[in-house]
Design an enzyme around this catalytic site. Structure first.
Site, PDB file in Angstrom:
ATOM      1  N   ASN A  12       2.607 -26.510  13.892  1.00 28.69           N
ATOM      2  CA  ASN A  12       3.073 -25.473  14.813  1.00 28.69           C
ATOM      3  C   ASN A  12       2.970 -24.146  14.072  1.00 28.69           C
ATOM      4  O   ASN A  12       3.836 -23.798  13.268  1.00 28.69           O
ATOM      5  CB  ASN A  12       4.515 -25.764  15.240  1.00 28.69           C
ATOM      6  CG  ASN A  12       5.030 -24.816  16.298  1.00 28.69           C
ATOM      7  OD1 ASN A  12       4.485 -23.735  16.493  1.00 28.69           O
ATOM      8  ND2 ASN A  12       6.101 -25.205  16.961  1.00 28.69           N
ATOM      9  N   ARG A  93       0.266 -27.358  18.164  1.00 24.42           N
ATOM     10  CA  ARG A  93       0.844 -26.637  19.287  1.00 24.42           C
ATOM     11  C   ARG A  93      -0.005 -25.393  19.518  1.00 24.42           C
ATOM     12  O   ARG A  93      -0.149 -24.549  18.630  1.00 24.42           O
ATOM     13  CB  ARG A  93       2.284 -26.214  18.998  1.00 24.42           C
ATOM     14  CG  ARG A  93       2.894 -25.406  20.145  1.00 24.42           C
ATOM     15  CD  ARG A  93       4.107 -24.635  19.710  1.00 24.42           C
ATOM     16  NE  ARG A  93       4.635 -23.822  20.813  1.00 24.42           N
ATOM     17  CZ  ARG A  93       5.390 -22.745  20.660  1.00 24.42           C
ATOM     18  NH1 ARG A  93       5.723 -22.339  19.447  1.00 24.42           N
ATOM     19  NH2 ARG A  93       5.829 -22.074  21.698  1.00 24.42           N
ATOM     20  N   HIS A 181       6.340 -22.612  26.474  1.00 29.60           N
ATOM     21  CA  HIS A 181       7.388 -23.539  26.016  1.00 29.60           C
ATOM     22  C   HIS A 181       7.302 -24.897  26.718  1.00 29.60           C
ATOM     23  O   HIS A 181       8.267 -25.644  26.777  1.00 29.60           O
ATOM     24  CB  HIS A 181       8.792 -22.943  26.218  1.00 29.60           C
ATOM     25  CG  HIS A 181       9.083 -21.776  25.333  1.00 29.60           C
ATOM     26  ND1 HIS A 181       9.688 -20.624  25.803  1.00 29.60           N
ATOM     27  CD2 HIS A 181       8.847 -21.565  24.027  1.00 29.60           C
ATOM     28  CE1 HIS A 181       9.811 -19.756  24.819  1.00 29.60           C
ATOM     29  NE2 HIS A 181       9.294 -20.309  23.725  1.00 29.60           N
ATOM     30  N   ARG A 237      10.586  -9.195  21.599  1.00 26.03           N
ATOM     31  CA  ARG A 237       9.708  -8.971  22.746  1.00 26.03           C
ATOM     32  C   ARG A 237      10.505  -8.389  23.906  1.00 26.03           C
ATOM     33  O   ARG A 237      11.665  -8.745  24.114  1.00 26.03           O
ATOM     34  CB  ARG A 237       9.037 -10.272  23.182  1.00 26.03           C
ATOM     35  CG  ARG A 237       8.065 -10.818  22.157  1.00 26.03           C
ATOM     36  CD  ARG A 237       7.511 -12.171  22.584  1.00 26.03           C
ATOM     37  NE  ARG A 237       7.734 -13.167  21.558  1.00 26.03           N
ATOM     38  CZ  ARG A 237       7.582 -14.470  21.732  1.00 26.03           C
ATOM     39  NH1 ARG A 237       7.210 -14.932  22.914  1.00 26.03           N
ATOM     40  NH2 ARG A 237       7.807 -15.312  20.746  1.00 26.03           N
ATOM     41  N   GLU A 377       9.545 -30.376  19.795  1.00 28.51           N
ATOM     42  CA  GLU A 377       8.163 -30.175  20.212  1.00 28.51           C
ATOM     43  C   GLU A 377       7.200 -31.007  19.375  1.00 28.51           C
ATOM     44  O   GLU A 377       6.169 -31.473  19.879  1.00 28.51           O
ATOM     45  CB  GLU A 377       7.810 -28.691  20.120  1.00 28.51           C
ATOM     46  CG  GLU A 377       8.573 -27.830  21.105  1.00 28.51           C
ATOM     47  CD  GLU A 377       8.613 -26.358  20.727  1.00 28.51           C
ATOM     48  OE1 GLU A 377       8.312 -25.524  21.600  1.00 28.51           O
ATOM     49  OE2 GLU A 377       8.947 -26.047  19.569  1.00 28.51           O
TER      50      GLU A 377
END
Length: 392
Positions: A12, A93, A181, A237, A377
């Site tokens: 990732n 990912r 996500h 962000r 994940e």
């Protein structure tokens, strides 16, 4: 490690860090993680590598990692020093595959070129993810690699939610809501005994944050859009903005494209509001003596709360709300700030259960069940990599 069978390596990659995990094959529902760790502060003068294995103490190493290639070279060497054989496959990912790729896929030269062309859809993430694929190819050229897309979970959201109110030709050029996500959302559904039946909102809250409105296991809408910059207020962000703000910055302030990208992705969000940090733990520690830090947290919570309300309208009500991600799992004060004003909508937290971050944090009389479930994940990546690379 004597007797160690086939493994899958999950990677990732971020712009300044890289997380990894090694899983035994076959990858069961719970997964046997043989090692996990991270390389942090890539590109800085001193970086850090740490690896944790089930039966050994955590190993740490400090060294400069000037780029992703240097970081991965060190990772491969470290795994070999622990007697791990080369993996049977490597899963990555990948935040966005652009309009051409919304299903997990084995990486070949064409897929890699498509990812390079998809850079505008995730400029903050894709460069490091592509660099990781290329580094693996150089080190293990014969080992299959699989791209696991965060966008795959959202690929079937209704056009009503996916289409922007722009001229129709832009839709055909790939300008639409993709959502992100997805690997986290998929994992959360796998942890629910009913697979996510009914009306569900999942709040993945970390430095990147988003919501997904899910009905009977299908995503109906999500807060991020064309890129991971949109939606909720985040650590650095901006989330959603009036497009006129961008026009003003271009016309009146002379901002260029790269300057806007840096502003929106790296200098905004809670960092921009607080002037201190985009890290929630830092802001929680500062909020008592710093009004700007407190305001950043309040605006973040307001953004999430407003999103939950909007998605309750999309779903026609709500049966279950799940918090996950670093903030969602660990920041009890923010969960309280998000949910407390929603009591009249049926979201009623148990203060003690919330403070202790139990799995269920809603009161017994709460019409909406509220859960805290740690995401994984990497395990989702391992499962897809095993299946697509046909590792047995």
């Amino acid at each position: 490690m004597a007797g160690l069978g086939s493994t899958v390596l999950c990677i990732n990659s971020g712009s300044s860090s890289l997380k990894f995990a090694v899983y035994a094959v076959p990858v069961a529902d719970s997964g046997q993680c043989l090692a996990e760790g991270a390389i942090e502060r890539i590109g800085q003068s001193v970086g850090r590598l740490w690896i944790q294995t089930p039966n050994e103490e955590r190993r740490e190493e400090q060294a400069p990692f000037p780029d992703a290639n240097a970081a991965l070279t060190t990772l491969f060497r470290s795994l070999e020093s622990l007697s791990y054989p080369p993996p049977a496959a490597v899963g990555h990912r990948i935040v966005a595959g652009g309009p051409r790729h919304t299903n997990h896929i084995r990486v070949d030269e064409r897929v890699l070129q498509d990812l390079r062309e998809a850079l505008p859809f995730a400029p903050l993430h894709l460069p490091a993810e592509i660099a990781a694929i290329e580094a693996v190819r150089r080190h293990w050229p014969e080992i299959p690699q699989v791209a696991c897309f965060d966008t795959a979970f959202h690929r079937d959201i209704p056009e009503l939610a996916a289409r922007f109110p722009l001229p129709r030709n832009l839709w055909h050029e790939g300008v639409r809501k993709y959502g992100f996500h997805g690997l986290s959302y998929e994992y959360i559904l796998s942890q629910l005994t009913d697979g996510g039946r009914g009306r569900l909102i999942v709040a993945h809250l970390g430095n990147g944050a988003s919501l997904a409105a899910i009905a009977d296991g299908r995503c109906l809408d999500t807060s991020m859009g064309l890129t991971p910059t949109g939606g909720l207020v985040m650590g650095t962000r901006s989330g959603d903005l009036d497009p006129g703000v961008l026009l003003y910055l271009i016309a009146e302030k002379g901002y260029t494209g790269p300057q806007l990208e840096r502003l929106l992705n790296r200098l905004s969000g809670m960092l921009g509001i607080s002037g201190v940090s985009g890290d929630v733990q830092t802001l929680l520690a500062e909020r008592g003596q710093n009004a700007h830090a407190a305001q950043a947290l309040e605006i973040f919570a307001y953004s999430v709360r407003k999103g939950i309300g909007a998605f309750m309208a999309v779903l026609g009500g709500l049966d279950r709300l799940v918090f996950t991600g670093g903030i969602g799992e660990h920041a009890a004060p923010l969960r309280w700030s998000i949910c407390r004003p929603l009591e009249d909508l049926g979201i009623r937290l148990d203060p003690q259960a919330n403070g202790e971050s139990r799995r269920r944090i809603s009161r017994a009389d709460s019409p909406v069940e509220v859960l805290v479930i740690p995401t994984n994940e990497d395990l989702t990546i391992a499962r897809h990599t095993q299946d697509i690379a046909q590792i047995v």
